[in-house]
Scaffold this active site. Sequence first.
Site, short mmCIF file in Angstrom:
data_model
loop_
_atom_site.label_atom_id
_atom_site.label_comp_id
_atom_site.label_asym_id
_atom_site.label_seq_id
_atom_site.Cartn_x
_atom_site.Cartn_y
_atom_site.Cartn_z
N HIS A 193 36.81 15.60 -14.82
CA HIS A 193 36.71 14.20 -14.43
C HIS A 193 37.83 13.86 -13.45
O HIS A 193 38.98 14.25 -13.66
CB HIS A 193 36.83 13.35 -15.70
N GLU A 237 33.46 17.71 -16.67
CA GLU A 237 34.07 16.39 -16.83
C GLU A 237 35.02 16.33 -18.02
O GLU A 237 36.14 15.81 -17.95
CB GLU A 237 32.98 15.33 -17.02
N SER A 251 33.92 6.66 -12.67
CA SER A 251 34.22 6.50 -14.09
C SER A 251 33.82 5.09 -14.55
O SER A 251 32.67 4.69 -14.38
CB SER A 251 35.70 6.80 -14.35
#
Length: 445
Positions: free
Chosen positions: A379, A315, A192
């Site tokens: 995610h 995600e 990330s």
Amino acid sequence: MSQQADPAVETPAGAVRGLRAEFGERYRAVPYAAAPTGAGRFAPPVPHPGWSGARDGTQPSPTAPQPARDFGGLDMIPYFGPGWMPGEEYLTVDVHTPAADGGRRPVMVFVHGGGFVTGSNRAALYDGSAFARDEVVLVTVNYRLGIPGFLDLAGAPANRGLLDVLAALGWVRETVAAFGGDPGNVTVFGQSAGATLVGALLAAPQAKGLFRRAIVQSGNGTGAFTPEQARRVTDAAAAALGVEPTAEAFAPVTDERFLEILPALAGLDLRTGTATDPLAGLSPFSLVLPVQPADGLADGPAGDVDLLIGTNTEEGRLYVVPQGGPEPAAKAAALGEVLFETGTTRMAEAHARISGGRTHRYSFGYRSTALDGRLGAAHTVELPFVFDIAGEPRLHGDTGLLGPGPAPAGLAARVHGAWVAFARTGDPGWAAYTPQRPVVEVLGG
């Protein structure tokens, strides 16, 4: 896990006493730079002055000042960690090594995510046991966040959180041999915001020679703000504080006050005549660069670095599903594309053009059963598999990241094994991604 406190390591700054763990030894809260206090919060990191005697490396360090984060019905504490644990000396690393014996093992340096505003190496997801078990030295890094880390201010260097990561990599180069690692075989990896920082390192001239390989998990190679976008955030922060937008004016302001004004920075319109908001309004902080990392790889070490890069197939669901209500699938898909997929593809293609077969790409598709099966391959879902802790009870159940069911047999071994193999040799176990043959390995799909 039974542990006994007795191993110690001599570093250039002083001795550190750690813990003997089930797999190897663990040294916590080891400083790689001096504490960033007062005006120093807006200065480049400087070397730690060192200490006498054996420093206690058995307890976790303080964390960078940060707000609490809430993801509705999903327990994200294993990802974000305990939040802000106040204390000055938080520019530290944790080291989990098979043995501090002078061996020359592969080294993996992890940079955590959290939107440039939250996270730390205290998060449960970043347990290094499996890496130490597999004869890899794992180093996890804390860095400055939020206003001290990333707000662009006159009189202060930009991207101070990135400068911290560079300083940590410099510490690794000088020190990791004492912990049984090979300074000539360092893989920096992040997820990330941490992956976006790793992407920036690939384009940073000052990063040359600091690492041999890089892994970018769900990052954004086109996620940097333009100087104009950064100015909007700076002006809003200065207005909320009632001070001038300079490092000198910000220096007396407390960390608590910086956190109090963060809501005033949320939702700023960062669209300009030449750029969209690369973070889609999810964070008011990012790197501030004249050129996106994916477009500047030739300026840094990227051409000489092996790269493993990829995303999860769903995600955007992390930002939509946990809040409840009907699921706007189109919004989740669009967020995933804007935040991660587009920039990842651009960086993979750019690296493949300049590196001569040293790019490997993956797509992680295992669908978490969390939130009635709606979270999917969102995610962060790959992290328990990368760190080979997918069986941890905290990650399961109705609110756990992986949901109530057991993790699929063999997937953690496959994913973690690919990361370790890449750190050893630059080959995760599948064909390289090239412009002529853009191979994307599907993991858990």
